[in-house]
Design a protein around this motif. Structure first.
Motif, short mmCIF file in Angstrom:
data_model
loop_
_atom_site.label_atom_id
_atom_site.label_comp_id
_atom_site.label_asym_id
_atom_site.label_seq_id
_atom_site.Cartn_x
_atom_site.Cartn_y
_atom_site.Cartn_z
N ASN A 88 0.82 -1.21 0.00
CA ASN A 88 0.00 0.00 0.00
C ASN A 88 0.86 1.26 0.00
OD1 ASN A 88 -3.17 -0.19 0.39
ND2 ASN A 88 -2.25 -2.03 1.28
N VAL A 89 1.97 1.25 0.73
CA VAL A 89 2.86 2.40 0.70
C VAL A 89 3.39 2.61 -0.72
CG1 VAL A 89 5.07 3.34 1.46
CG2 VAL A 89 3.55 2.26 3.12
N GLU A 90 3.83 1.55 -1.35
CA GLU A 90 4.38 1.70 -2.70
C GLU A 90 3.35 2.27 -3.67
OE1 GLU A 90 6.09 -0.78 -6.53
OE2 GLU A 90 5.47 -1.88 -4.74
N GLN A 91 2.15 1.70 -3.70
CA GLN A 91 1.14 2.17 -4.66
C GLN A 91 0.70 3.59 -4.34
OE1 GLN A 91 0.06 0.67 -7.61
NE2 GLN A 91 -0.60 2.80 -7.79
N GLN A 92 0.48 3.87 -3.06
CA GLN A 92 0.02 5.21 -2.69
C GLN A 92 1.12 6.25 -2.90
OE1 GLN A 92 -2.08 5.52 1.05
NE2 GLN A 92 -3.13 3.57 0.74
N LEU A 93 2.37 5.86 -2.75
CA LEU A 93 3.44 6.81 -3.01
C LEU A 93 3.55 7.10 -4.50
CD1 LEU A 93 5.69 8.57 -2.00
CD2 LEU A 93 7.20 6.57 -1.94
N SER A 94 3.38 6.07 -5.33
CA SER A 94 3.34 6.29 -6.77
C SER A 94 2.21 7.24 -7.15
CB SER A 94 3.19 4.95 -7.49
OG SER A 94 3.03 5.14 -8.89
N ASP A 95 1.04 7.02 -6.55
CA ASP A 95 -0.10 7.91 -6.80
C ASP A 95 0.17 9.33 -6.30
OD1 ASP A 95 -1.41 5.72 -7.86
OD2 ASP A 95 -2.59 5.32 -6.04
N TYR A 96 0.80 9.42 -5.14
CA TYR A 96 1.12 10.73 -4.57
C TYR A 96 2.04 11.52 -5.50
CZ TYR A 96 2.86 14.12 -1.11
OH TYR A 96 3.21 15.28 -0.45
N ILE A 97 3.04 10.86 -6.04
CA ILE A 97 3.96 11.52 -6.98
C ILE A 97 3.20 12.02 -8.20
CG2 ILE A 97 5.90 11.12 -8.55
CD1 ILE A 97 6.99 9.15 -6.42
N ALA A 98 2.32 11.17 -8.75
CA ALA A 98 1.56 11.54 -9.94
C ALA A 98 0.56 12.66 -9.64
CB ALA A 98 0.84 10.32 -10.50
N ASN A 99 -0.19 12.51 -8.55
CA ASN A 99 -1.25 13.48 -8.25
C ASN A 99 -0.71 14.85 -7.88
OD1 ASN A 99 -3.17 11.49 -8.69
ND2 ASN A 99 -3.34 10.93 -6.54
N ASN A 100 0.49 14.88 -7.32
CA ASN A 100 1.10 16.16 -6.94
C ASN A 100 2.09 16.67 -7.98
OD1 ASN A 100 0.24 16.93 -3.97
ND2 ASN A 100 0.48 14.70 -4.02
N HIS A 101 2.14 15.99 -9.12
CA HIS A 101 2.97 16.42 -10.25
C HIS A 101 4.43 16.63 -9.84
CE1 HIS A 101 -0.87 16.92 -12.28
NE2 HIS A 101 -1.27 17.73 -11.30
N LEU A 102 4.95 15.67 -9.09
CA LEU A 102 6.34 15.72 -8.66
C LEU A 102 7.19 15.11 -9.77
CD1 LEU A 102 5.99 14.56 -4.93
CD2 LEU A 102 5.79 16.88 -5.90
N ALA A 103 8.01 15.93 -10.39
CA ALA A 103 8.79 15.49 -11.55
C ALA A 103 10.06 14.78 -11.09
CB ALA A 103 9.15 16.69 -12.43
N GLN A 104 10.05 13.46 -11.21
CA GLN A 104 11.19 12.61 -10.88
C GLN A 104 11.89 13.06 -9.58
OE1 GLN A 104 13.53 12.41 -14.58
NE2 GLN A 104 12.66 10.36 -14.85
N PRO A 105 11.19 12.94 -8.46
CA PRO A 105 11.77 13.37 -7.19
C PRO A 105 12.99 12.54 -6.82
CG PRO A 105 9.81 12.04 -6.83
CD PRO A 105 9.87 12.31 -8.30
N VAL A 106 13.92 13.18 -6.15
CA VAL A 106 14.98 12.45 -5.46
C VAL A 106 14.32 11.68 -4.32
CG1 VAL A 106 17.08 12.66 -4.06
CG2 VAL A 106 16.72 14.18 -6.04
N ILE A 107 14.68 10.43 -4.15
CA ILE A 107 14.12 9.65 -3.05
C ILE A 107 15.25 9.17 -2.16
CG2 ILE A 107 12.77 7.64 -2.38
CD1 ILE A 107 11.14 7.92 -4.82
N ILE A 108 15.15 9.48 -0.88
CA ILE A 108 16.12 9.07 0.13
C ILE A 108 15.41 8.14 1.10
CG2 ILE A 108 17.77 9.84 1.87
CD1 ILE A 108 17.77 12.58 0.57
N GLY A 109 15.91 6.92 1.23
CA GLY A 109 15.27 5.96 2.11
C GLY A 109 16.27 5.29 3.02
#
Length: 290
Positions: A88-109
């Motif tokens: 659910n985190v993975e899918q919702q994070l993918s949706d979050y990136i798309a819905n907020n129009h985040l252009a190829q964000p840097v991801i730090i994990g």
């Protein structure tokens, strides 16, 4: 090598915007704290940790960038969800990136957050910019047996989950602190992260740990298109294996990822951003310039 890296991840640990505001159809798998303006950066903490573990990192990088700091459901006081957390985190994070129009964000994990960053970048390679993986592996459960089968990994994961759930409250808390003492150097920092763990839902933590142990991304990471920096640690485990052996294990696990950069910290334990942030920042600064 003793099961140190499995133990390592056992407790890896502003203004909150519930993800439910973005995707109401599913229970919110994380909350997000947003600050700054500019290039988007998403920061994902580890198992049973709060997004506040990144506070100093945000202070350094988010003057001219926009940081989106996650705290996952069931961790550090965020309400748990009655659904598998990691998918659910993975899918919702993918949706979050798309819905907020985040252009190829840097991801730090970090830790579990690093695994999630790798999973997201493997499954959604065009959504993700540069990856910075802080002491995480594609196949944690396979550290002791690189040739482990899916059945074997699932058995190991189930045993770990069952032991975590069977402990009484005092034993669970004591084991959390003992594990954190191998991951963080200063007592005050151990106490802070331990408090997040005690404020986490144990079933969520145990299930997420089991999912992490049984998954194997060693081949899937070949699909990643993002430049990737992996920051590893070894000093907490030097009585079990030499630095070269631990570094080689990291290189083997990431061998399918083209162009991956690996740096091993000689001064920090698992929570690199807490133990030696300056070492981490120096590597990130150079990586982001490239």
């Amino acid at each position: 090598m003793k099961p140190i890296l499995i133990r390592l991840f056992a407790i890896a640990a502003g203004l909150l915007l519930p993800y439910a505001q973005v995707q109401a159809a599913s229970p919110p798998a994380f909350e997000v704290s947003v600050s700054g303006h500019g290039q988007p950066v998403i920061l994902i903490p580890g198992l049973a940790s709060a997004g506040a573990v990144w506070d100093d990192t945000v202070a350094r990088y988010c003057g001219q960038r926009q940081c989106h700091v996650l705290t996952l459901a069931g961790f550090a006081g965020v309400p748990a969800i009655n659904a598998p957390l990691l998918p659910n985190v993975e899918q919702q994070l993918s949706d979050y990136i798309a819905n907020n129009h985040l252009a190829q964000p840097v991801i730090i994990g970090h830790s579990l957050g690093g695994y999630l960053a790798l999973k997201l970048a493997s499954d959604h390679p065009r959504q993700v910019g540069k990856l910075i993986i802080v002491d995480a592996l594609p196949a944690l459960g396979a550290t002791q047996l690189p040739s482990a089968t899916p059945v074997q990994l699932k058995e190991v994961a189930g045993n770990v989950r069952d032991r975590m759930l069977a402990q009484d409250a005092a034993s669970y808390a004591a084991n959390q602190r003992a594990a954190l003492a191998t991951m963080i150097s200063r007592p005050a920092d151990i106490a802070r992260v331990a408090a997040w763990g005690q404020n986490s839902d144990r079933v969520t933590v145990a299930n997420a740990m089991a999912d992490l142990l049984q998954d194997d991304l060693r081949q899937a990471i070949a699909r990643i298109q993002s430049p990737t920096l992996v920051l590893g640690t070894w000093i907490a485990y030097q009585q079990y294996a030499p630095r070269a052996a631990i570094e080689q294990m990291y290189r083997q696990q990431y061998s399918a990822l083209p162009g991956v950069q690996l740096a091993m910290a000689d001064t920090a334990r698992h929570f690199i951003m807490v133990d030696d942030p300056d070492w981490m920042y120096a590597r990130i600064d150079e990586f982001l310039k490239e």
